[in-house]
Design an enzyme around this catalytic site. Structure first.
Site, PDB file in Angstrom:
ATOM      1  N   ASP A  33      15.166  24.121 -32.797  1.00 24.07           N
ATOM      2  CA  ASP A  33      15.573  22.912 -32.071  1.00 24.07           C
ATOM      3  C   ASP A  33      14.372  22.216 -31.439  1.00 24.07           C
ATOM      4  OD1 ASP A  33      18.211  23.306 -32.628  1.00 24.07           O
ATOM      5  OD2 ASP A  33      18.652  24.374 -30.774  1.00 24.07           O
ATOM      6  N   ASP A  76       6.150   0.347   7.867  1.00 31.49           N
ATOM      7  CA  ASP A  76       6.912   0.124   6.635  1.00 31.49           C
ATOM      8  C   ASP A  76       7.041   1.367   5.772  1.00 31.49           C
ATOM      9  OD1 ASP A  76       7.467  -2.377   7.226  1.00 31.49           O
ATOM     10  OD2 ASP A  76       6.295  -3.324   5.628  1.00 31.49           O
ATOM     11  N   ASP A 106      25.180  20.576 -27.608  1.00 26.44           N
ATOM     12  CA  ASP A 106      25.735  21.755 -28.282  1.00 26.44           C
ATOM     13  C   ASP A 106      27.134  21.990 -27.751  1.00 26.44           C
ATOM     14  OD1 ASP A 106      23.261  22.254 -29.251  1.00 26.44           O
ATOM     15  OD2 ASP A 106      22.746  23.785 -27.762  1.00 26.44           O
ATOM     16  N   ASP A 109      18.700  25.149 -28.004  1.00 24.96           N
ATOM     17  CA  ASP A 109      18.327  26.464 -27.480  1.00 24.96           C
ATOM     18  C   ASP A 109      17.453  27.265 -28.431  1.00 24.96           C
ATOM     19  OD1 ASP A 109      20.283  26.893 -29.327  1.00 24.96           O
ATOM     20  OD2 ASP A 109      21.764  27.681 -27.937  1.00 24.96           O
ATOM     21  N   ASN A 119       2.088  -2.713   7.869  1.00 23.40           N
ATOM     22  CA  ASN A 119       2.242  -2.291   6.477  1.00 23.40           C
ATOM     23  C   ASN A 119       2.079  -0.804   6.278  1.00 23.40           C
ATOM     24  OD1 ASN A 119       2.634  -4.851   5.886  1.00 23.40           O
ATOM     25  ND2 ASN A 119       0.755  -5.179   4.750  1.00 23.40           N
ATOM     26  N   GLU A 129       0.808  -1.220   0.000  1.00 14.81           N
ATOM     27  CA  GLU A 129       0.000   0.000   0.000  1.00 14.81           C
ATOM     28  C   GLU A 129       0.839   1.267   0.000  1.00 14.81           C
ATOM     29  OE1 GLU A 129      -0.237  -2.303   2.378  1.00 14.81           O
ATOM     30  OE2 GLU A 129      -2.059  -3.357   1.830  1.00 14.81           O
TER      31      GLU A 129
HETATM   32  P1  ATP Z   1      26.291  25.559 -30.947  1.00 17.60           P
HETATM   33  O1  ATP Z   1      25.367  24.954 -31.955  1.00 17.60           O
HETATM   34  O2  ATP Z   1      27.216  24.605 -30.334  1.00 17.60           O
HETATM   35  O3  ATP Z   1      25.609  26.436 -29.956  1.00 17.60           O
HETATM   36  P2  ATP Z   1      27.268  27.829 -32.350  1.00 17.60           P
HETATM   37  O4  ATP Z   1      26.819  28.803 -31.342  1.00 17.60           O
HETATM   38  O5  ATP Z   1      28.620  28.053 -32.919  1.00 17.60           O
HETATM   39  O6  ATP Z   1      27.295  26.397 -31.826  1.00 17.60           O
HETATM   40  P3  ATP Z   1      25.472  28.968 -34.201  1.00 17.60           P
HETATM   41  O7  ATP Z   1      25.042  29.985 -33.217  1.00 17.60           O
HETATM   42  O8  ATP Z   1      24.496  28.337 -35.099  1.00 17.60           O
HETATM   43  O9  ATP Z   1      26.191  27.786 -33.507  1.00 17.60           O
HETATM   44  O10 ATP Z   1      26.624  29.660 -35.058  1.00 17.60           O
HETATM   45  C1  ATP Z   1      27.176  29.031 -36.186  1.00 17.60           C
HETATM   46  C2  ATP Z   1      28.163  29.910 -36.856  1.00 17.60           C
HETATM   47  O11 ATP Z   1      27.527  31.085 -37.341  1.00 17.60           O
HETATM   48  C3  ATP Z   1      29.287  30.409 -35.966  1.00 17.60           C
HETATM   49  O12 ATP Z   1      30.353  29.523 -35.938  1.00 17.60           O
HETATM   50  C4  ATP Z   1      29.670  31.713 -36.592  1.00 17.60           C
HETATM   51  O13 ATP Z   1      30.595  31.495 -37.652  1.00 17.60           O
HETATM   52  C5  ATP Z   1      28.377  32.200 -37.188  1.00 17.60           C
HETATM   53  N1  ATP Z   1      27.733  33.157 -36.308  1.00 17.60           N
HETATM   54  C6  ATP Z   1      27.369  32.979 -35.035  1.00 17.60           C
HETATM   55  N2  ATP Z   1      26.754  34.050 -34.532  1.00 17.60           N
HETATM   56  C7  ATP Z   1      26.687  34.941 -35.537  1.00 17.60           C
HETATM   57  C8  ATP Z   1      26.145  36.262 -35.681  1.00 17.60           C
HETATM   58  N3  ATP Z   1      25.531  36.878 -34.680  1.00 17.60           N
HETATM   59  N4  ATP Z   1      26.269  36.862 -36.863  1.00 17.60           N
HETATM   60  C9  ATP Z   1      26.871  36.249 -37.894  1.00 17.60           C
HETATM   61  N5  ATP Z   1      27.403  35.026 -37.831  1.00 17.60           N
HETATM   62  C10 ATP Z   1      27.322  34.380 -36.684  1.00 17.60           C
END
Ligand code: ATP
Length: 857
Positions: free
Chosen positions: A600, A694, A300, A596, A690, A258
Site C-alpha cells: 500500500d 496583537d 479499507d 496497512d 503589533n 509580524e
Molecule cells: P481490507 O482490504 O478492507 O483490509 P481484507 O482484510 O478483507 O480487507 P485482505 O486481508 O487482503 O483484505 O483479505 C482478502 C481476502 O483474503 C479475505 O476476504 C479472505 O478471503 C482472504 N484471507 C484473508 N486473510 C487470510 C489468511 N490469513 N489466509 C488465507 N486467506 C485469507
C-alpha cells in the site's frame, strides 16, 4: 529447536546485557535546542530593522526610545520563544510516539517492546511489512525476503531463504516471516553507521504556510516601498530626518503582520498535539490541513470500518451446516449441527476441516490472568479459536515442510505438513479463488469429483453467508506424496463464515463525511457481497460494486467516468489503490487513502493524505503515510478532518484579524501624513500594538473551537486563496473605520495637548483592535450563537492586553517608555463610543444573515 530459541532471554539476562551493551538506539535527529530557538527569534529582518532603528534613536540622543525599542525586541523574542518552544515540544512528543516496535521472545512469551529495548541475544520475530529493528542472524524463516534499499540502494528485494542469512536494521521485510537472534544493536549495526533513526515528523511547510509566506513577502516589499516613499516625501517637505525615519519604520512595521508566522506555527503544532488525544498521529504537518479539504476518502474495510475482532460463527460443508457459539478469541464455546454438539472426535468431516483451520495458521492463543489473547492476524485468530472450540488436535510446529504465505494479491495461504499419512497440503483463502484450484470435494465417503453443480452449490452457500456480512474463508487439502507444495488438484472441504462487526461509531462518521461533501470509496480485499453488506450496514450506499478483475479490464477513461459515483471496489489488489488515487487526482480531487500493507506504501505516498493504521499497519505503510491512526478507526479520520477544517478556518480568521489591525494603523498614519499632522503614533507605540498586544489575541483566536456548520460546507479548493475578496473587503472596512476614528480622536485632542492626543489615538487603536476581535471569532455565526464564553483564552487575552494598555497609560515606567500620559474620563468615553459599532454592527449583520439563511432553507 534449542530451549533458548523457544524461551528467549530472561529478564535478568536482559538487564545484564543492557548494562554491558546499552540501548538499541541511534543518535536522534534531535529538534533544535532551546538556545537555537531563542537565537532564531533575533535573526529575522524585523529585528534587524528594529536594531537599526534603536541605533539611530540612540545616536539621535533619544535614550528612552532606544530602551523602548530594546524592550519590544526582547518581549517579542520572549513571546516567540515561548510559542516555538511549545510547538517544538508538541512535535517532539509526536516523534517519540512514532518510535519503532519489535516483536521479541522473552521468558518464553512473545512480546511487543520498543525496539530501543532490544539487546544482543534477543530472539526477534519478523513478518511481512516489518522494519527490521536490529542486525540479526536468522534461526528459521519461511519465504523471507527483505528490501535492503535503505542500506544498499538496491531496490530488488533480497531473498533470505537460507537459514544462516542475516537481516539488517532499517531494512524492510517484504515477504514471509522469520525468527532471528539479534547480533548487533544501535550504532554497532550497519544501519547505525550510515543513517539516523526513522520516525521523524517531517516539517514540510503546509500549503497555508506557503501562501502566508508569500503574502508576508509581498506585504514586506510593499511596506519597504511605501516607507521609503513616505520618508522621501517628508524630507522634501523639510521634516526632520530622524522623525521621518522613525515614521517610515513605524509604517513598515505597521504593514507587516509580524506575529503571523509564530501564530501559524503554534496553531498547527498545537492542532497536531490535540489530534493525538483523538488517536491520530501526524507525521507530516501539512496533512491535517489537506485533510480538511479532502473530497474523496478511500478506505479499507477490515479494522477501519469494522472492529477487526473476528469470530467464526458458521461452517458450511456440502453435508452439514454448523453454528458456533462464543465470541472473540476465547475458546469457551462449541460447534453444533442443529441441536447436536460436534467435535473433531465425533465428526470426521469436521475434523478434516478443523485440521486445515489449525494447520494452515500462524496465529496463537495465549491464556493468562487477564484472559485469552491472540497473536497473529485476526482472520487466523478466528480459525484457530474455531479449532479449539472443536477440540481439534493442534499440529506440531516442527512438522512444517514448506509454506506459501498469505498476501493480499494471492488471497490464499498454503502449508505443507508432514502428517501420519505422509506430506499433506493445507490451503485456505478466498472461496472463488480456492474452488478453482480444487478438483474434488469431500463427500461422506471421501473425496468425489467437483462438478459444475458442486461449484454452483459452493457459490450459493458462499453468497448466502456473504450477504449476511460474513467474511468467508474456504478450506481445502490434498496429499502431496512427492513432498512438493502445489496449490492444485485440491479437495474442497467447506466454508467458514466469520463475523467482524462494524464499529458502532461508523454510521455517524460516514454521515458527517457526506455532509462535509467528501465521498467515501471502500477499497477492500474482501468479497463484493460481504463488502456491500458491510457498506450498507454503515450507511454507505454504493451505486457501483466492482472487483479487481473487472477493474483491470477497464480503460482509464471508463474507470475515471465510473469514479464519479459512490462506489466500492472488492477483491482489490494493492496496485488498484495507486490507479484509483492517480485517476481521482487527475480529476482535481483531494484524495485521502488508507492502507496497512507493504504494497500500500506507493498509494499512501501518492495520495494527498496517506493514512496508515497504527495497530494493523506495517512499519512500511506507517513510514509512507502522512497520518497514522492509533486506533485504526475510520471515525478518527473524520475527527482529523474536523480538526483540519478548524485549523484552516482559524488561520483564516486571524490572518484577517491581524491584517485588519495593521490596515487601521496604516490608514491612520498615511491620512495623517497627507493632512500634515504631527506623528499620530510613535514607532514604539506601533511596535507595542503589533508585537505585544496583537500577537496574544491572535494566538487565542487560533484556539477557537470548531464551528457548528463547519462540517456542512463542501471541501474547500486546495488553492483557494487565504483571503479572497471577502477577506480583503473585511480588512478594508475594519481598517478604514478604525484608522479614521483614531485619526478623528487625535485631531479632536490635538489642540488640547499633543501627547494626550497621541495617547488617546494610540489607546483607541488598541481598544479597537481588541474589541473588533469578536467579529473575527466566526466568519458566519454571531457570537451569541457560538457561545460568548466558549473561548476562555480569548477573553483572558483581552483582559491581559487591555490591562497592559491601561498600564501603558497610567504606569510611569511604561508612560515614559511609550511617551504616554494619563487619559481622563472624557477620552475613555470617546474611545468607548467608537468601540460600540465595532462590537455591535458585525453581530447584527451576521444575525440578519443567518436568520435570512435559515428562512431561505
Ligand atoms: P481490507 O482490504 O478492507 O483490509 P481484507 O482484510 O478483507 O480487507 P485482505 O486481508 O487482503 O483484505 O483479505 C482478502 C481476502 O483474503 C479475505 O476476504 C479472505 O478471503 C482472504 N484471507 C484473508 N486473510 C487470510 C489468511 N490469513 N489466509 C488465507 N486467506 C485469507
Amino acid at each position: 529447536m534449542n530451549d533458548d530459541q523457544t524461551v528467549g532471554l530472561t529478564s535478568q539476562q536482559v538487564s545484564a546485557l543492557h548494562k554491558s551493551h546499552g540501548w538499541n538506539e541511534l543518535p536522534q535527529t534531535a529538534g533544535p535546542s532551546a538556545l537555537r530557538i531563542l537565537l532564531r527569534q533575533f535573526t529575522n529582518v524585523l529585528v534587524v530593522i528594529l536594531v537599526i532603528a534603536a541605533a539611530i534613536a540612540f545616536v539621535a540622543g533619544e535614550r528612552i526610545d532606544t530602551i523602548a525599542i530594546g524592550v519590544v525586541i526582547f518581549l517579542n523574542g520572549a513571546l516567540g520563544f515561548v510559542q516555538e518552544w511549545r510547538a517544538e515540544n508538541a512535535l517532539h512528543a509526536l516523534r517519540n510516539m512514532l518510535s519503532p516496535q519489535a516483536t521479541v521472545l522473552r521468558n518464553g512469551r512473545q512480546l511487543q517492546i520498543p525496539a530501543r529495548d532490544l539487546v544482543p541475544g534477543d530472539i526477534i520475530l519478523v513478518a511481512t511489512g516489518d522494519r527490521v529493528p536490529a542486525d540479526a542472524a536468522l534461526i528459521e524463516q519461511t519465504a523471507l525476503s527483505a528490501d535492503e534499499s535503505a542500506l544498499t540502494g538496491e531496490s530488488v528485494p533480497v531473498s533470505k531463504d537460507s537459514d544462516d542469512a542475516t537481516i539488517l536494521m532499517g531494512t524492510n521485510i517484504v515477504e514471509g516471516r522469520g525468527m532471528a537472534r539479534v547480533t548487533d544493536i544501535g550504532t554497532q549495526t550497519q544501519f547505525g553507521e550510515i543513517a539516523l533513526l526513522t520516525g521523524s515528523v517531517i516539517p514540510r511547510q503546509t500549503h497555508m504556510q506557503q501562501q502566508l509566506g508569500q503574502l508576508a513577502r509581498q506585504l514586506g516589499a510593499a511596506a519597504l516601498m511605501i516607507g521609503a516613499g513616505v520618508m522621501l516625501l517628508g524630507l522634501l517637505y523639510g521634516r526632520p530626518a530622524t522623525e521621518m525615519f522613525m515614521t517610515a519604520i513605524s509604517l513598515a512595521v505597521a504593514m507587516v503582520p509580524e506575529g503571523l508566522p509564530a501564530v501559524v506555527t503554534i496553531t498547527i503544532a498545537l492542532g497536531a498535539a490535540a489530534l493525538v488525544r483523538q488517536h491520530a498521529l501526524t507525521r507530516r504537518l501539512q496533512a491535517i490541513e489537506a485533510l480538511g479539504a479532502a473530497s474523496v476518502i478511500c478506505t479499507d474495510k477490515t479494522g477501519t470500518l469494522t472492529e477487526n475482532k473476528m469470530t467464526a460463527t458458521r461452517i458450511w460443508t456440502p453435508q452439514e451446516q454448523y453454528q458456533i457459539t462464543g465470541t472473540g478469541y476465547d475458546p469457551a464455546g462449541y460447534i453444533a449441527a442443529g441441536q447436536a454438539k460436534r467435535r473433531a472426535s465425533n465428526d470426521p468431516l469436521l475434523a478434516q476441516l478443523l485440521a486445515v483451520c489449525a494447520g494452515c495458521n500462524n496465529a496463537t492463543l495465549q491464556h493468562d490472568r487477564t484472559g485469552w489473547t491472540m497473536i497473529g492476524s485476526p482472520t487466523e485468530g478466528a480459525l484457530i479459536t474455531l479449532a479449539y472450540k472443536g477440540w481439534a488436535p493442534l499440529p506440531d510446529p516442527e512438522n512444517i515442510l514448506d509454506e506459501r504465505p498469505f498476501n493480499s494479491d494471492r488471497k490464499r495461504m498454503s502449508v505443507l505438513r508432514q502428517t501420519a499419512d505422509g506430506p499433506q497440503v493445507f490451503t485456505k483463502g478466498a472461496p472463488e479463488k480456492l474452488r478453482d484450484l480444487c478438483s474434488e470435494i469431500l463427500g461422506p465417503d471421501g473425496p468425489v469429483p467437483l462438478t459444475d453443480a458442486g461449484r454452483a452449490e459452493i457459490d450459493a452457500a458462499y453468497t448466502a453467508l456473504a450477504e449476511n456480512g460474513h467474511r468467508v474463508i474456504a478450506l481445502a487439502t490434498a496429499p502431496a506424496p512427492d513432498g512438493i507444495l502445489r496449490e492444485e488438484g485440491l479437495v474442497f472441504l467447506g466454508l467458514v463464515g466469520i463475523i467482524d462487526p462494524p464499529r458502532p461509531e461508523i454510521p455517524d462518521a460516514v454521515a458527517q463525511a457526506h455532509s462535509a461533501g467528501a465521498r467515501i470509496i471502500m477499497i477492500t480485499g474482501d468479497s463484493p457481497v460481504t463488502a456491500k453488506a458491510i457498506a450498507q450496514s454503515v450507511g454507505l450506499q454504493p451505486d457501483w460494486v466492482i472487483t479487481h478483475d473487472a477493474l483491470a479490464a477497464m480503460s482509464d477513461a471508463d474507470l475515471a467516468d465510473g469514479l464519479a459515483q459512490d462506489m466500492l471496489i472488492a477483491r482489490a489488489q494493492p496496485a488498484d489503490k495507486m490507479r484509483i488515487v492517480s485517476l481521482l487526482q487527475k480529476q482535481g480531487q483531494i484524495v485521502a487513502m488508507t492502507g496497512d500493507g507493504v504494497n500500500d506504501a506507493p498509494a499512501l505516498e501518492q495520495a494527498d493524505i496517506g493514512i496508515a493504521m497504527g495497530i494493523r499497519g506495517t512499519d512500511v505503510a506507517k513510514d509512507a503515510a502522512d497520518l497514522v491512526l492509533l486506533d485504526d478507526n475510520f471515525a478518527t479520520i473524520i475527527a482529523a478532518m474536523r480538526e483540519g477544517r478548524r485549523q484552516f478556518d482559524n488561520l483564516r480568521k486571524f490572518v484577517r484579524y491581524l491584517l485588519s489591525s495593521n490596515a487601521g494603523e496604516v490608514v491612520a498614519i498615511l491620512c495623517n501624513i497627507l493632512i500634515g499632522g504631527p506623528l499620530i503614533f510613535l514607532a514604539t507605540q506601533i511596535l507595542w500594538m503589533n508585537l505585544i498586544t496583537d500577537g496574544l489575541t491572535a494566538v487565542a483566536l487560533g484556539l477557537e473551537k470548531p464551528e457548528p456548520g463547519q462540517m456542512k460546507d463542501p471541501p474547500r479548493k486546495i488553492n483557494a486563496p487565504v483571503l479572497g475578496w471577502s477577506g480583503f473587503a473585511m480588512i478594508a472596512v475594519f481598517g478604514v473605520y478604525t484608522g479614521l476614528c483614531s485619526l478623528w480622536i487625535f485631531w479632536q485632542l490635538l489642540p488640547v495637548d499633543e501627547t494626550l492626543a497621541r495617547t488617546a489615538a494610540f489607546t483607541a487603536m488598541v481598544a479597537f483592535e481588541k474589541f473588533s476581535v469578536f467579529a473575527f471569532r466566526s466568519l458566519r455565526s454571531p457570537c451569541w450563537k457560538i457561545g460568548l464564553l466558549s473561548n476562555p483564552f480569548l477573553l483572558l487575552a483581552l483582559v491581559v492586553t487591555l490591562g497592559a494598555q491601561v498600564a501603558a497609560v497610567y504606569w510611569p515606567p511604561l508612560q515614559s517608555l511609550l511617551h504616554t500620559t494619563a487619559l481622563g474620563w472624557a477620552e475613555w468615553q470617546m474611545i468607548g463610543l467608537f468601540c460600540l459599532p465595532l462590537i455591535l454592527l458585525p453581530e447584527l449583520i451576521k444575525t440578519i444573515r443567518i436568520t435570512g439563511d435559515s428562512n431561505g432553507t
